[in-house]
Design a protein around this motif. Structure first.
Motif, mmCIF file in Angstrom:
data_model
loop_
_atom_site.group_PDB
_atom_site.id
_atom_site.type_symbol
_atom_site.label_atom_id
_atom_site.label_comp_id
_atom_site.label_asym_id
_atom_site.label_seq_id
_atom_site.Cartn_x
_atom_site.Cartn_y
_atom_site.Cartn_z
ATOM 1 N N GLY A 50 0.842 -1.200 0.000
ATOM 2 C CA GLY A 50 0.000 0.000 0.000
ATOM 3 C C GLY A 50 0.875 1.247 0.000
ATOM 4 N N ARG A 51 1.167 1.710 1.188
ATOM 5 C CA ARG A 51 2.068 2.842 1.405
ATOM 6 C C ARG A 51 2.408 2.861 2.874
ATOM 7 N N PHE A 52 3.455 3.576 3.216
ATOM 8 C CA PHE A 52 3.788 3.717 4.632
ATOM 9 C C PHE A 52 3.516 5.149 5.055
ATOM 10 N N TYR A 53 4.456 6.057 4.795
ATOM 11 C CA TYR A 53 4.256 7.444 5.213
ATOM 12 C C TYR A 53 3.710 8.357 4.122
ATOM 13 N N TYR A 54 3.941 8.007 2.873
ATOM 14 C CA TYR A 54 3.514 8.932 1.824
ATOM 15 C C TYR A 54 3.165 8.170 0.551
ATOM 16 N N ASP A 55 2.461 8.869 -0.334
ATOM 17 C CA ASP A 55 2.039 8.266 -1.595
ATOM 18 C C ASP A 55 3.256 7.956 -2.462
ATOM 19 N N ARG A 56 3.230 6.743 -3.034
ATOM 20 C CA ARG A 56 4.297 6.298 -3.937
ATOM 21 C C ARG A 56 3.770 5.044 -4.628
ATOM 22 N N PRO A 57 4.453 4.556 -5.645
ATOM 23 C CA PRO A 57 3.983 3.347 -6.327
ATOM 24 C C PRO A 57 3.950 2.145 -5.369
ATOM 25 N N PRO A 58 3.038 1.196 -5.606
ATOM 26 C CA PRO A 58 2.960 0.015 -4.748
ATOM 27 C C PRO A 58 4.133 -0.925 -4.986
ATOM 28 N N LEU A 59 4.456 -1.693 -3.965
ATOM 29 C CA LEU A 59 5.504 -2.712 -4.039
ATOM 30 C C LEU A 59 4.863 -4.087 -3.860
ATOM 31 N N PHE A 60 5.365 -5.091 -4.566
ATOM 32 C CA PHE A 60 4.814 -6.441 -4.467
ATOM 33 C C PHE A 60 5.214 -7.034 -3.117
ATOM 34 N N SER A 61 4.241 -7.158 -2.236
ATOM 35 C CA SER A 61 4.471 -7.725 -0.919
ATOM 36 C C SER A 61 3.194 -8.419 -0.481
ATOM 37 N N GLU A 62 3.318 -9.690 -0.050
ATOM 38 C CA GLU A 62 2.118 -10.445 0.300
ATOM 39 C C GLU A 62 2.375 -11.389 1.461
ATOM 40 N N ALA A 63 1.397 -11.452 2.353
ATOM 41 C CA ALA A 63 1.403 -12.449 3.423
ATOM 42 C C ALA A 63 0.810 -13.734 2.850
ATOM 43 N N LEU A 64 1.509 -14.838 3.006
ATOM 44 C CA LEU A 64 1.156 -16.070 2.314
ATOM 45 C C LEU A 64 -0.099 -16.757 2.845
ATOM 46 N N HIS A 65 -0.629 -16.319 3.960
ATOM 47 C CA HIS A 65 -1.810 -16.978 4.531
ATOM 48 C C HIS A 65 -3.136 -16.340 4.114
ATOM 49 N N VAL A 66 -3.118 -15.294 3.309
ATOM 50 C CA VAL A 66 -4.351 -14.525 3.102
ATOM 51 C C VAL A 66 -5.390 -15.218 2.226
ATOM 52 N N ASN A 67 -5.002 -16.218 1.447
ATOM 53 C CA ASN A 67 -5.973 -16.962 0.635
ATOM 54 C C ASN A 67 -6.468 -18.143 1.472
ATOM 55 N N THR A 68 -7.601 -17.950 2.151
ATOM 56 C CA THR A 68 -8.083 -18.976 3.080
ATOM 57 C C THR A 68 -8.510 -20.258 2.364
ATOM 58 N N SER A 69 -8.983 -20.157 1.131
ATOM 59 C CA SER A 69 -9.345 -21.373 0.397
ATOM 60 C C SER A 69 -8.103 -22.226 0.138
ATOM 61 N N TYR A 70 -7.029 -21.577 -0.295
ATOM 62 C CA TYR A 70 -5.766 -22.292 -0.499
ATOM 63 C C TYR A 70 -5.281 -22.894 0.823
ATOM 64 N N THR A 71 -5.218 -22.066 1.865
ATOM 65 C CA THR A 71 -4.654 -22.505 3.140
ATOM 66 C C THR A 71 -5.408 -23.713 3.692
ATOM 67 N N THR A 72 -6.734 -23.659 3.680
ATOM 68 C CA THR A 72 -7.509 -24.761 4.242
ATOM 69 C C THR A 72 -7.453 -25.995 3.352
ATOM 70 N N ALA A 73 -7.414 -25.817 2.040
ATOM 71 C CA ALA A 73 -7.325 -26.969 1.130
ATOM 72 C C ALA A 73 -5.993 -27.694 1.302
ATOM 73 N N VAL A 74 -4.893 -26.951 1.301
ATOM 74 C CA VAL A 74 -3.572 -27.577 1.419
ATOM 75 C C VAL A 74 -3.397 -28.186 2.808
ATOM 76 N N ALA A 75 -3.865 -27.501 3.838
ATOM 77 C CA ALA A 75 -3.780 -28.056 5.195
ATOM 78 C C ALA A 75 -4.563 -29.363 5.288
ATOM 79 N N ASN A 76 -5.721 -29.400 4.647
ATOM 80 C CA ASN A 76 -6.565 -30.598 4.669
ATOM 81 C C ASN A 76 -6.006 -31.712 3.786
ATOM 82 N N ASP A 77 -5.596 -31.374 2.568
ATOM 83 C CA ASP A 77 -5.187 -32.385 1.589
ATOM 84 C C ASP A 77 -3.755 -32.876 1.789
ATOM 85 N N TYR A 78 -2.890 -32.027 2.323
ATOM 86 C CA TYR A 78 -1.493 -32.395 2.527
ATOM 87 C C TYR A 78 -1.170 -32.352 4.020
ATOM 88 N N SER A 79 -0.876 -31.149 4.509
ATOM 89 C CA SER A 79 -0.522 -30.954 5.914
ATOM 90 C C SER A 79 -0.407 -29.451 6.155
#
Length: 193
Positions: free
Chosen positions: A67-96
């Motif tokens: 998003g941004r921290f202190y001021y407006d600027r272009p976005p940077l690619f940064s992602e928390a890997l747990h945010v897709n709950t469908s993926y997280t629950t499927a992989v946890a269920n199907d694999y571990s």
């Protein structure tokens, strides 16, 4: 009760004061920022993983970069890997649950990208496996842990191990240093005119 509240605030202050005088740690933060900026300049990304409160901190810090921290600027690619709950629950269920992060690192990570892992114990199996996969791929690993570093200690390029065994105080320091890193990355990549 006032004394109890004061004691908690004082414990937090004391731990943060110990960080302030830790020149090795401060130099490590500077090196981390340089690697993150270098990764972004080469088209890289910053990924984050953790569990519980650490997952929340990962999501928060990822948003500071994307998003941004202190001021407006272009976005940077940064992602928390747990945010897709469908993926997280499927992989946890199907694999571990232990592989929810390593599979995404395998799918998304490339040499020169950055992976932050937050774990106060340093022993979270899914974060450890994510670091193992990241190291195979040449992804730069940054561990935020508590005092010992746990199993993550030997898997990180950079280890920020907060000198405490008190989970809430460790997490407070993770956020302080995480915010500092985000601010420094923003300043470095997008200097204010």
């Amino acid at each position: 009760m006032i004394d109890f509240i004061k004691s908690k605030i004082q414990t937090s202050i004391d731990l943060k004061t110990s960080l302030l005088s830790n020149t090795a740690l401060l130099s490590l933060i500077d090196a981390i920022v340089q690697d993150i900026c270098s990764s972004y300049k080469q088209g890289g990304k910053v990924l984050w993983c953790g569990n519980g409160g650490s997952a929340a901190d990962c999501q928060h810090l990822a948003a500071e970069l994307s998003g941004r921290f202190y001021y407006d600027r272009p976005p940077l690619f940064s992602e928390a890997l747990h945010v897709n709950t469908s993926y997280t629950t499927a992989v946890a269920n199907d694999y571990s649950y232990d592989v929810i992060y390593s599979r995404l690192v395998e799918a998304m990570g490339k040499k020169g990208d950055i992976l932050f892992g937050l774990s106060t114990s340093g022993n979270s199996a899914n974060v450890v496996k994510a670091f193992e996969k990241a190291n195979e791929l040449g992804v730069i690993t940054i561990g935020f842990t508590g005092e010992t570093g746990g199993k993550m200690k030997d898997l990180c390029k950079y280890l920020i191990n907060i000198p405490s065994k008190d989970t809430p105080r460790i997490q407070e320091c993770h956020m302080l240093l995480g915010h500092t890193i985000c601010e420094m990355v923003e300043m470095n990549l997008f200097p204010k005119k």
